[in-house]
Design an enzyme around this catalytic site. Sequence first.
Site, PDB file in Angstrom:
ATOM      1  N   ARG A   1      -2.430  -1.982  -3.636  1.00 53.17           N
ATOM      2  CA  ARG A   1      -3.628  -1.165  -3.451  1.00 53.17           C
ATOM      3  C   ARG A   1      -3.501   0.048  -4.366  1.00 53.17           C
ATOM      4  O   ARG A   1      -2.512   0.778  -4.298  1.00 53.17           O
ATOM      5  CB  ARG A   1      -3.722  -0.710  -1.997  1.00 53.17           C
TER       6      ARG A   1
ATOM      7  N   LYS B   1       3.077   0.784   3.266  1.00 52.77           N
ATOM      8  CA  LYS B   1       2.697  -0.233   4.256  1.00 52.77           C
ATOM      9  C   LYS B   1       2.705  -1.569   3.542  1.00 52.77           C
ATOM     10  O   LYS B   1       2.341  -1.640   2.358  1.00 52.77           O
ATOM     11  CB  LYS B   1       1.281   0.045   4.780  1.00 52.77           C
TER      12      LYS B   1
ATOM     13  N   HIS C   1     -12.696   3.107  -0.598  1.00 52.28           N
ATOM     14  CA  HIS C   1     -12.716   2.112   0.489  1.00 52.28           C
ATOM     15  C   HIS C   1     -13.395   0.828   0.012  1.00 52.28           C
ATOM     16  O   HIS C   1     -13.921   0.059   0.825  1.00 52.28           O
ATOM     17  CB  HIS C   1     -13.508   2.599   1.723  1.00 52.28           C
TER      18      HIS C   1
ATOM     19  N   GLU D   1      -8.366  -5.002   4.980  1.00 51.91           N
ATOM     20  CA  GLU D   1      -8.173  -4.699   3.564  1.00 51.91           C
ATOM     21  C   GLU D   1      -7.007  -5.499   2.978  1.00 51.91           C
ATOM     22  O   GLU D   1      -7.053  -5.907   1.823  1.00 51.91           O
ATOM     23  CB  GLU D   1      -7.941  -3.190   3.389  1.00 51.91           C
TER      24      GLU D   1
ATOM     25  N   ARG E   1     -12.015  16.044   6.465  1.00 53.44           N
ATOM     26  CA  ARG E   1     -12.774  16.398   5.252  1.00 53.44           C
ATOM     27  C   ARG E   1     -14.220  16.721   5.592  1.00 53.44           C
ATOM     28  O   ARG E   1     -14.824  16.081   6.449  1.00 53.44           O
ATOM     29  CB  ARG E   1     -12.747  15.228   4.257  1.00 53.44           C
TER      30      ARG E   1
ATOM     31  N   ASN F   1       0.871  -1.168   0.000  1.00 55.83           N
ATOM     32  CA  ASN F   1       0.000   0.000   0.000  1.00 55.83           C
ATOM     33  C   ASN F   1       0.913   1.225   0.000  1.00 55.83           C
ATOM     34  O   ASN F   1       1.403   1.643   1.043  1.00 55.83           O
ATOM     35  CB  ASN F   1      -0.882  -0.050   1.258  1.00 55.83           C
TER      36      ASN F   1
ATOM     37  N   GLY G   1     -13.227   5.611   9.536  1.00 56.12           N
ATOM     38  CA  GLY G   1     -11.837   5.761   9.973  1.00 56.12           C
ATOM     39  C   GLY G   1     -11.517   7.241   9.956  1.00 56.12           C
ATOM     40  O   GLY G   1     -12.409   8.070  10.179  1.00 56.12           O
ATOM     41  N   ASN G   2     -10.291   7.587   9.654  1.00 54.80           N
ATOM     42  CA  ASN G   2      -9.995   9.000   9.488  1.00 54.80           C
ATOM     43  C   ASN G   2     -10.728   9.508   8.244  1.00 54.80           C
ATOM     44  O   ASN G   2     -11.362  10.544   8.254  1.00 54.80           O
ATOM     45  CB  ASN G   2      -8.483   9.197   9.402  1.00 54.80           C
ATOM     46  N   GLY G   3     -10.685   8.701   7.164  1.00 53.02           N
ATOM     47  CA  GLY G   3     -11.629   8.890   6.056  1.00 53.02           C
ATOM     48  C   GLY G   3     -12.867   8.066   6.395  1.00 53.02           C
ATOM     49  O   GLY G   3     -12.761   7.094   7.137  1.00 53.02           O
TER      50      GLY G   3
ATOM     51  N   VAL H   1     -12.874   4.255  13.986  1.00 47.41           N
ATOM     52  CA  VAL H   1     -13.971   4.785  14.798  1.00 47.41           C
ATOM     53  C   VAL H   1     -15.085   3.743  14.913  1.00 47.41           C
ATOM     54  O   VAL H   1     -15.581   3.460  16.009  1.00 47.41           O
ATOM     55  CB  VAL H   1     -14.526   6.090  14.174  1.00 47.41           C
TER      56      VAL H   1
HETATM   57  P1  AMP Z   1      -8.431   4.341  10.550  1.00 41.17           P
HETATM   58  O1  AMP Z   1      -8.368   5.401   9.488  1.00 41.17           O
HETATM   59  O2  AMP Z   1      -9.397   3.241  10.264  1.00 41.17           O
HETATM   60  O3  AMP Z   1      -7.074   3.845  10.986  1.00 41.17           O
HETATM   61  O4  AMP Z   1      -9.030   5.074  11.851  1.00 41.17           O
HETATM   62  C1  AMP Z   1      -8.308   6.045  12.556  1.00 41.17           C
HETATM   63  C2  AMP Z   1      -9.244   6.795  13.497  1.00 41.17           C
HETATM   64  O5  AMP Z   1      -9.914   5.863  14.367  1.00 41.17           O
HETATM   65  C3  AMP Z   1      -8.524   7.727  14.460  1.00 41.17           C
HETATM   66  O6  AMP Z   1      -8.315   8.999  13.888  1.00 41.17           O
HETATM   67  C4  AMP Z   1      -9.500   7.816  15.635  1.00 41.17           C
HETATM   68  O7  AMP Z   1     -10.411   8.869  15.407  1.00 41.17           O
HETATM   69  C5  AMP Z   1     -10.258   6.522  15.580  1.00 41.17           C
HETATM   70  N1  AMP Z   1      -9.965   5.610  16.691  1.00 41.17           N
HETATM   71  C6  AMP Z   1      -8.963   4.736  16.809  1.00 41.17           C
HETATM   72  N2  AMP Z   1      -9.029   4.091  17.992  1.00 41.17           N
HETATM   73  C7  AMP Z   1     -10.104   4.578  18.644  1.00 41.17           C
HETATM   74  C8  AMP Z   1     -10.720   4.329  19.915  1.00 41.17           C
HETATM   75  N3  AMP Z   1     -10.226   3.419  20.754  1.00 41.17           N
HETATM   76  N4  AMP Z   1     -11.825   5.027  20.216  1.00 41.17           N
HETATM   77  C9  AMP Z   1     -12.336   5.933  19.373  1.00 41.17           C
HETATM   78  N5  AMP Z   1     -11.816   6.213  18.176  1.00 41.17           N
HETATM   79  C10 AMP Z   1     -10.719   5.552  17.804  1.00 41.17           C
END
Ligand code: AMP
Length: 409
Positions: free
Chosen positions: A98, A21, A187, A391, A248, A14, A217-219, A338
């Site tokens: 990816r 990654k 995604h 993924e 965003r 990725n 997630g962040n996105g 999230v």
């Molecule tokens: P991702 O892009 O799937 O890696 O998600 C990253 C986001 O997940 C982070 O910016 C956090 O906002 C959220 N996140 C990760 N761990 C937790 C947690 N234990 N509780 C709430 N939000 C989380």
Amino acid sequence: MSTPGTPARVLVLNSGSSSVKYQLLDMAGEERLASGLVERIGERSSRLVHTPLAAGGERRERTERIADHTRALRLLSAELDKDGLGLDSPELAAVGHRVVHGGPRFTGPTLVDDGVLAQIEELVPLAPLHQPANVTGIRTAREMRPDLPQVAVFDTAFHATMPEHAYRYAIDTATADAHLVRRYGFHGTSHAYVSRRAAELLGRAPEDTNVIVLHLGNGASASAVAGGRCVDTSMGLTPLEGLVMGTRSGDIDPAVVFHLARVAGMSVDGIDELLNKRSGLSGLCGDNDMREIRRRIDEGDRAAELAFAIYAHRLRKYIGAYAAVLGRVDAVVFTAGVGENAAEVREAAVAGLEGFGLAVDAARNAVRSDEPRLVSPDGSRVAVAVVPTDEELEIARQTFALATREDGQ
Ligand code: AMP
């Protein structure tokens, strides 16, 4: 199926703008052999973190200047080599890449040759931040192992089944078609994996199951999946449309752009940066991490509370919209950082939707686990589930299936 002696390992890459990654998987038993990350490529102190997973090896880390993606791939291959798992290994069946944008042409995993690579490169204007790094990753891996099947797995591909009334924007058709302007969605690898895994959790065939997947997630993106096929998704031409995200805006009146240009004198690049990097949760309250936002809410912070309320409101709107798109919903499924971890977000997303048959059971929702699980009460009309996304595994599966099929095995 692989037989002993048949190469059955897949390296998943990725490649981001300043990072790579990777994961190495043995597809015979879908076992993860190693994973790692090269970050801050091109900066003075780049970092490689490598974790051998098979033999319980120790995490290894090195910090040095890693000038470009070519160097990054050579270094990660050298790390893999220490455990006999490098790019030169005869056990390697394929590399799965990816790729963020498949445009209208790439609707499934694709074996890369010179022509395919050129076409992927032509799509750079649709994803200028990510596609160039994806191209570099593929090119470098091909140089290192020209004999090896290299498979591109596109973030947009799962959404290619959307009907035209879902993917076409209501703008002048000739202009849209001339510039490839339509909704593509992103995604997709996650939505594909999670929707299938959710059907398994429900004990149903994917072909008979309708789910709404919320990849938060962040996105963040939502998709409506009917019988295993995506029929609508919230991201559009780019990953900017749809849900409120870390940085965003998601959905916004396009006239906001004209207004800011005319009234605030902002440039196109400035507005692009505003909507992609200084909006969403971060723009609303200064934090994009849901953990920090929850902590601030507990301290009575108003801006954090409002950001959370706007985030949850948008989620409820999409759940309602996709319930209407699907007609019948079997499950609403939460995934990514999230979605997998923030019980309060899951609760708030379905709050008030009892009329749609949706509810969470407080005790079940509070459980932390890496396993797919139901968080709705027994007997709910619509299940609410948490399914951790994977993924890399999905990319490895699609890569291996295509590479071994093309090999005639
Ligand atoms: P991702 O892009 O799937 O890696 O998600 C990253 C986001 O997940 C982070 O910016 C956090 O906002 C959220 N996140 C990760 N761990 C937790 C947690 N234990 N509780 C709430 N939000 C989380």
